[in-house]
Design a protein around this motif. Structure first.
Motif, short mmCIF file in Angstrom:
data_model
loop_
_atom_site.label_atom_id
_atom_site.label_comp_id
_atom_site.label_asym_id
_atom_site.label_seq_id
_atom_site.Cartn_x
_atom_site.Cartn_y
_atom_site.Cartn_z
N ASP A 49 0.82 -1.21 0.00
CA ASP A 49 0.00 0.00 0.00
C ASP A 49 0.86 1.26 0.00
OD1 ASP A 49 -2.28 -1.54 -0.02
OD2 ASP A 49 -2.63 -1.38 2.15
N LEU A 50 1.93 1.26 0.77
CA LEU A 50 2.81 2.44 0.83
C LEU A 50 3.53 2.65 -0.49
CD1 LEU A 50 4.30 2.00 4.43
CD2 LEU A 50 2.85 3.89 3.64
N LYS B 280 4.15 7.93 -6.33
CA LYS B 280 4.88 7.79 -7.59
C LYS B 280 6.35 8.14 -7.43
CE LYS B 280 0.88 8.62 -10.56
NZ LYS B 280 0.31 9.43 -11.67
N SER B 281 6.74 8.43 -6.20
CA SER B 281 8.10 8.92 -5.97
C SER B 281 9.13 7.80 -5.96
CB SER B 281 8.17 9.68 -4.64
OG SER B 281 7.88 8.80 -3.55
N ILE B 282 8.72 6.55 -5.65
CA ILE B 282 9.67 5.44 -5.57
C ILE B 282 9.19 4.27 -6.41
CG2 ILE B 282 10.43 6.10 -3.25
CD1 ILE B 282 8.80 3.66 -2.21
N LYS B 283 10.13 3.39 -6.71
CA LYS B 283 9.84 2.16 -7.44
C LYS B 283 10.74 1.07 -6.87
CE LYS B 283 9.52 0.26 -12.13
NZ LYS B 283 9.67 0.58 -13.58
N ILE B 284 10.20 -0.12 -6.68
CA ILE B 284 10.99 -1.20 -6.10
C ILE B 284 11.98 -1.73 -7.14
CG2 ILE B 284 10.97 -3.46 -5.02
CD1 ILE B 284 8.13 -2.92 -4.07
N ALA B 285 13.27 -1.55 -6.87
CA ALA B 285 14.30 -2.11 -7.75
C ALA B 285 14.51 -3.59 -7.46
CB ALA B 285 15.61 -1.35 -7.57
N SER B 286 14.48 -3.94 -6.17
CA SER B 286 14.63 -5.36 -5.82
C SER B 286 13.94 -5.65 -4.51
CB SER B 286 16.10 -5.77 -5.74
OG SER B 286 16.65 -5.53 -4.46
N VAL B 287 13.60 -6.91 -4.35
CA VAL B 287 13.10 -7.45 -3.09
C VAL B 287 14.08 -8.56 -2.70
CG1 VAL B 287 11.19 -8.52 -1.88
CG2 VAL B 287 10.74 -7.00 -3.82
N PHE B 288 14.53 -8.55 -1.45
CA PHE B 288 15.55 -9.52 -1.08
C PHE B 288 15.43 -9.95 0.37
CE2 PHE B 288 17.40 -5.58 0.29
CZ PHE B 288 18.38 -5.86 1.22
N SER B 289 16.15 -11.01 0.68
CA SER B 289 16.25 -11.50 2.06
C SER B 289 17.64 -12.07 2.24
CB SER B 289 15.17 -12.54 2.35
OG SER B 289 15.13 -12.85 3.73
N HIS B 290 17.91 -12.60 3.43
CA HIS B 290 19.26 -13.05 3.75
C HIS B 290 19.19 -14.43 4.40
CE1 HIS B 290 23.48 -11.40 4.56
NE2 HIS B 290 23.53 -12.69 4.83
N MET C 160 6.47 -14.66 0.11
CA MET C 160 6.36 -13.26 0.49
C MET C 160 6.55 -12.34 -0.71
SD MET C 160 8.36 -13.30 4.17
CE MET C 160 8.14 -11.56 4.53
N THR C 161 7.49 -12.68 -1.57
CA THR C 161 7.70 -11.83 -2.75
C THR C 161 6.49 -11.87 -3.67
OG1 THR C 161 8.90 -13.65 -3.83
CG2 THR C 161 10.22 -11.95 -2.75
N TRP C 162 5.88 -13.05 -3.79
CA TRP C 162 4.70 -13.14 -4.64
C TRP C 162 3.57 -12.28 -4.07
CZ3 TRP C 162 3.35 -13.88 -9.29
CH2 TRP C 162 2.02 -14.14 -9.63
N GLN C 163 3.39 -12.32 -2.76
CA GLN C 163 2.38 -11.48 -2.12
C GLN C 163 2.62 -10.00 -2.42
OE1 GLN C 163 2.75 -13.76 1.96
NE2 GLN C 163 1.10 -12.28 2.12
N LEU C 164 3.89 -9.62 -2.43
CA LEU C 164 4.23 -8.21 -2.60
C LEU C 164 4.13 -7.74 -4.04
CD1 LEU C 164 5.28 -5.54 -1.45
CD2 LEU C 164 7.61 -6.44 -1.63
N ILE C 165 4.57 -8.55 -4.98
CA ILE C 165 4.72 -8.06 -6.36
C ILE C 165 3.65 -8.54 -7.33
CG2 ILE C 165 7.22 -7.96 -6.00
CD1 ILE C 165 7.49 -10.34 -7.90
N GLU C 166 2.74 -9.45 -6.89
CA GLU C 166 1.80 -10.01 -7.86
C GLU C 166 0.90 -8.95 -8.49
OE1 GLU C 166 -1.25 -12.62 -6.42
OE2 GLU C 166 -1.24 -11.76 -4.41
N ASN C 167 0.64 -7.87 -7.80
CA ASN C 167 -0.25 -6.83 -8.36
C ASN C 167 0.50 -5.59 -8.84
OD1 ASN C 167 -2.75 -8.23 -7.95
ND2 ASN C 167 -2.53 -7.83 -5.76
N LEU C 168 1.83 -5.67 -8.88
CA LEU C 168 2.60 -4.57 -9.46
C LEU C 168 2.56 -4.67 -10.98
CD1 LEU C 168 5.83 -4.53 -7.24
CD2 LEU C 168 3.85 -3.01 -7.06
N ASP C 169 2.76 -3.53 -11.65
CA ASP C 169 2.79 -3.56 -13.11
C ASP C 169 4.22 -3.63 -13.64
OD1 ASP C 169 3.66 -1.05 -12.46
OD2 ASP C 169 2.10 0.03 -13.57
#
Length: 369
Positions: free
Chosen positions: A149-150, A155-165, A188-197
């Motif tokens: 949601d955030l 429109k100020s930011i865009k996710i370049a990568s999602v990562f974990s360790h 978790m990544t699928w939950q986050l990015i599935e609705n991104l364009d």
């Protein structure tokens, strides 16, 4: 042996190139490669290392703190630089120097959005850290919707990568835990990015992940210690070449008699006539007290010489009885005949702590490929 001049860390860019190519060979061609150059490139020279890796074709860099990224920018590094542990205080500097922050909490995400909007930015690249079990930094699974949601609310930011360790990718006894981390990351990544364009880069593999879990490479891997010659595995270490060799010289040689003592607190007591050499390196240079009292040693003209007594701030003493050597001769602390892992283990520590502990007052010598 020719007389050395000072204590010096030799940084072999040919060995760096060998390690980079070895790690690259474990990956599919379309997987991106992020090189970690934090902590002065693991105790070496971040600028020289980054320039060589940029030449070799790495896709990304990562540093721990903002000042490390700024130094790379000021020295001609143009590739994207991920800042792994940024503080809100430095967000304006991140933007000024075109660095890319890891946003690992609601506080940091909201604060960077605010900074980006204040600067009228659009689609500024940021990285989202997910916590899959290491429990240091990162969003937990119940927070994913809030992150989405955030991110999509501006429109100020865009996710370049999602990562974990990964927490224990080098330990086969923890294989089930590691596979669980990888599976959780995928969910978790699928939950986050599935609705991104758009599709961000995904990465979870560190050096041991690249070697032991290559199918979990996703779209990028993130390697640090492997680039510098350490595989966290006795079967892998021979395939890599340590980048750094620490050398010093003999300042003075003296003969001591039976019963004489050496150094602070008279820790070493000679049981027979002994030849002692003094070296200009100590715990202020990164050779800590844990290596004293004959736990570890160095090499003089190809012969092993144990460290005797307590390590001093600027000096260590070694036993050179029976070794053909003179004042001014070169001494190899680690590298060459002594693998840094062996030196570290003799002191009861790990290669990471040893090599990143080498202090800035130690001179550096870059050896080109």
């Amino acid at each position: 042996m020719p007389e050395a001049k000072e204590t010096v860390l030799e940084i072999d860019l040919g060995n760096l190139a060998h390690n980079y190519r070895f790690l690259r060979s474990k990956l599919d061609k379309d997987v991106k490669f992020l090189s970690v150059v934090k902590a002065h490139a693991y105790g070496s020279d971040s600028v020289a290392i980054a320039k060589k890796l940029q030449e070799l074709g790495t896709d990304y860099f990562a540093v721990a703190y903002v000042e490390e990224g700024i130094r790379l920018r000021e020295n001609g590094i143009t590739l994207p630089i991920l800042v792994l542990h940024p503080q809100v205080l430095h967000f304006e500097e991140i933007i000024e120097h075109c660095l890319e922050p890891n946003l690992y909490s609601e506080r940091t995400l909201k604060a960077f959005i605010s900074a980006a909007e204040k600067s009228n930015l659009k689609d500024y690249p940021v990285h989202i850290k997910l916590n899959t079990g290491l429990n240091r930094l990162g969003f937990d699974q119940p927070e994913i919707k809030k992150v989405f949601d955030l991110v999509t609310g501006t429109k100020s930011i865009k996710i370049a990568s999602v990562f974990s360790h990964l927490a224990a990718s080098e330990d086969w006894q923890e294989r089930d835990f590691t596979i669980g981390q990888i599976d959780l990351f995928r969910k978790m990544t699928w939950q986050l990015i599935e609705n991104l364009d758009y599709e961000p880069i995904l990465h979870i593999c560190n050096t041991s992940g690249v070697i032991n879990y290559p199918k979990a490479a996703f779209s990028m891997v993130r390697t640090g210690i492997g680039l510098y010659g350490y595989g966290n595995d006795k079967n892998v270490d021979p395939e890599l070449k340590p980048v750094g060799t620490l050398k010093t010289i003999i300042s003075q040689i003296r003969e001591i008699g039976k019963g004489d003592t050496v150094g602070y607190n008279r820790v070493f007591k000679a049981e027979k006539p002994t030849r002692i050499a003094t070296l200009p390196i100590g715990h202020a240079d990164g050779i800590n007290r844990i290596y004293g009292k004959q736990k570890a040693g160095v090499y003089v003209n190809g012969k092993y010489a144990p460290i005797v007594g307590n390590v001093c701030m600027d000096i260590i003493m070694i036993n050179v009885t029976g070794i053909d050597c003179e004042e001014g001769d070169e001494v190899i602390v680690f590298g060459g005949p002594q693998h840094p892992v062996a030196f570290a283990e003799a002191g009861g520590t790990i290669s990471y702590e040893l090599i990143t502990g080498i202090q800035r007052r130690v001179s550096k010598k870059i050896i080109p490929e």
